[in-house]
Design a protein around this motif. Structure first.
Motif, PDB file in Angstrom:
ATOM      1  N   HIS A   1       0.833  -1.199   0.000  1.00  0.00           N
ATOM      2  CA  HIS A   1       0.000   0.000   0.000  1.00  0.00           C
ATOM      3  C   HIS A   1       0.869   1.251   0.000  1.00  0.00           C
ATOM      4  O   HIS A   1       0.595   2.219  -0.728  1.00  0.00           O
ATOM      5  CB  HIS A   1      -0.920   0.000   1.217  1.00  0.00           C
ATOM      6  N   ARG A   2       1.940   1.243   0.788  1.00  0.00           N
ATOM      7  CA  ARG A   2       2.830   2.409   0.813  1.00  0.00           C
ATOM      8  C   ARG A   2       3.522   2.602  -0.535  1.00  0.00           C
ATOM      9  O   ARG A   2       3.669   3.735  -1.015  1.00  0.00           O
ATOM     10  CB  ARG A   2       3.860   2.256   1.935  1.00  0.00           C
ATOM     11  N   ILE A   3       3.943   1.507  -1.140  1.00  0.00           N
ATOM     12  CA  ILE A   3       4.570   1.610  -2.459  1.00  0.00           C
ATOM     13  C   ILE A   3       3.571   2.170  -3.469  1.00  0.00           C
ATOM     14  O   ILE A   3       3.911   3.027  -4.297  1.00  0.00           O
ATOM     15  CB  ILE A   3       5.100   0.232  -2.909  1.00  0.00           C
ATOM     16  N   GLN A   4       2.335   1.702  -3.383  1.00  0.00           N
ATOM     17  CA  GLN A   4       1.300   2.168  -4.301  1.00  0.00           C
ATOM     18  C   GLN A   4       1.016   3.656  -4.105  1.00  0.00           C
ATOM     19  O   GLN A   4       0.869   4.409  -5.079  1.00  0.00           O
ATOM     20  CB  GLN A   4       0.026   1.352  -4.091  1.00  0.00           C
ATOM     21  N   GLU A   5       0.955   4.099  -2.851  1.00  0.00           N
ATOM     22  CA  GLU A   5       0.718   5.524  -2.589  1.00  0.00           C
ATOM     23  C   GLU A   5       1.868   6.377  -3.113  1.00  0.00           C
ATOM     24  O   GLU A   5       1.651   7.457  -3.672  1.00  0.00           O
ATOM     25  CB  GLU A   5       0.528   5.751  -1.091  1.00  0.00           C
ATOM     26  N   ALA A   6       3.097   5.903  -2.927  1.00  0.00           N
ATOM     27  CA  ALA A   6       4.251   6.644  -3.437  1.00  0.00           C
ATOM     28  C   ALA A   6       4.213   6.718  -4.958  1.00  0.00           C
ATOM     29  O   ALA A   6       4.510   7.764  -5.555  1.00  0.00           O
ATOM     30  CB  ALA A   6       5.543   5.976  -2.966  1.00  0.00           C
TER      31      ALA A   6
END
Length: 403
Positions: free
Chosen positions: A360-365
């Motif tokens: 999820h963090r990778i996707q948000e970045a």
């Protein structure tokens, strides 16, 4: 089972409006009264996390979230906490109790946007016929909902089976693509002031346990005893896995033909997207003293004098880029908005986060068009060996942009 780290558990969140029966259902599935149940709206405030053993799934965490449509003074804040909890979910269980589900529909759209699977449940079937809602869910969401009553063991068993269908265990190995049964693996684990007294850190424990489970022999050494160990071996080891902080000590000693990687880099593949994080590490070459970097640490421990995230990596970055480089820090579930303010995000190895949370963090970045990497990738690049290390899962580093 409750000692299983959170990062190794599937996270199942229960969502719905106030008084939908989320807490009662979570208690029924867990077999304990973990969540307070009351007819008073807004009883559940922050998400309640209940670790349990789920049949045929193993260790999971159930999240009982605050209800939607909470008109109490703190309702908006509670709903925001629920939205934040979505980041760690492997599965969302949405309870629908009314045909007027505009608010729940908004949450379903958010789940779809974040690629979080959603299982619909019609609770309290002992109080009303579930047939109308089941038909409407089928028509509007093209999904088969599960009718449930906490007083009906058969319906609870049916719900457990549907959860198992959504979360069939995926076989993932930390050392996949790195080591096989015929290999000898050397684990380099520093025991300095930053290491916890009397125990190993979690990535080391998990990697060592996996090697034992796979029948792969492993030698555990410190950077100071690595030379002596290599000299004592008749043949070089096939793999050396080191703490990323020791790259500058270990890399010059690696025999020709021996794979080199680190615990943090292996976790980049195990928990996230190694190629994306390797690409992010190469952005370090473009940073200027006016740039802004975010360092995100999943753990909430008090940092020590030699802490990698608050001391060592910032020192290396400022030494390379300039003392004026702006570096912000977040810990645990903290995550700033907007991310667009940053030129690079450096995430820790994320042993305390589950895979869904890291992705999820990778996707948000990615959405914010901000490069993201992790500690191991960044240290490999800063040490000048990113092109030498093995990323796991059979992947190889991306070539330099100028190549």
């Amino acid at each position: 089972m409750e000692k299983t780290p959170s990062g190794l558990r599937a996270h199942i969140g229960f969502l719905g409006r106030t008084n939908a029966g989320k807490s009662a259902l979570v208690n029924a599935l867990a077999g304990i009264e973990a969540s307070l149940v009351s007819p008073q709206p807004g009883t559940t405030t922050d998400p309640v996390r209940i670790p349990m053993e789920f049949p045929d799934l193993g260790a999971v965490t159930l999240l009982d979230t605050a209800g939607l449509l909470d008109d109490t003074p703190l309702g908006t804040l509670r709903e925001e906490r629920t939205r934040q909890a979505l980041r760690e979910l492997d599965l969302a269980v949405m309870l629908l109790t009314s045909a007027d589900w505009a608010k729940e529909g908004e949450m379903v759209q958010l789940l779809q946007k974040e690629n979080i699977p959603c299982l619909f449940v019609v609770p309290q079937m002992d109080l009303r016929s579930p047939a109308p809602l089941l038909a409407k869910i089928r028509a509007e969401f093209h999904a088969e909902a599960v009718p449930v009553s906490i007083y009906d063991p058969a319906s609870l068993a049916a719900l457990r089976e549907r959860i198992r269908e959504f979360l069939r265990p995926e076989e993932r190995w930390i050392t996949k693509g790195i080591a096989s049964a015929d290999d000898l693996v050397v684990l380099v684990m520093p025991q300095d002031a930053s290491a916890p007294k009397g125990r190993l850190i979690l990535p080391q424990v998990q990697t060592l346990r996996e090697l034992l489970d796979r029948g792969i022999p492993a030698l555990c050494v410190t950077p100071q005893t690595l030379i002596k160990t290599l000299e004592a071996l008749r043949e070089p080891p096939e793999v050396i896995i080191t703490d990323s902080q020791c790259f500058n000590q270990v890399a010059p000693l690696v025999p020709s033909g021996t794979k080199l990687t680190s615990f943090s880099i292996l976790f980049a593949s195990y928990k996230g997207d190694a190629q994306e994080l390797a690409r992010g590490a190469r952005i370090l070459a473009t940073l200027k003293e006016s740039s802004r970097v975010l360092i995100a640490e999943a753990c909430t421990h008090a940092p020590k004098e030699e802490d990698i995230g608050t001391v060592k990596i910032p020192a290396l970055l400022r030494q390379r880029i300039g003392s004026g480089l702006t570096i912000d820090h977040v810990r645990g579930s903290q995550w700033p908005h907007p991310l667009e303010d940053y030129d690079l995000i450096i995430q820790c190895g994320s042993c305390m986060f589950n895979r869904a949370h890291v992705l999820h963090r990778i996707q948000e970045a990615r959405r914010a068009k901000v490069p993201i990497t992790n500690y191991g990738m960044a240290l490999a690049y800063l040490t000048g060996i990113l092109d030498r290390v093995d990323l796991g899962e059979g992947t190889v580093p991306l070539p330099d942009e100028k190549a």
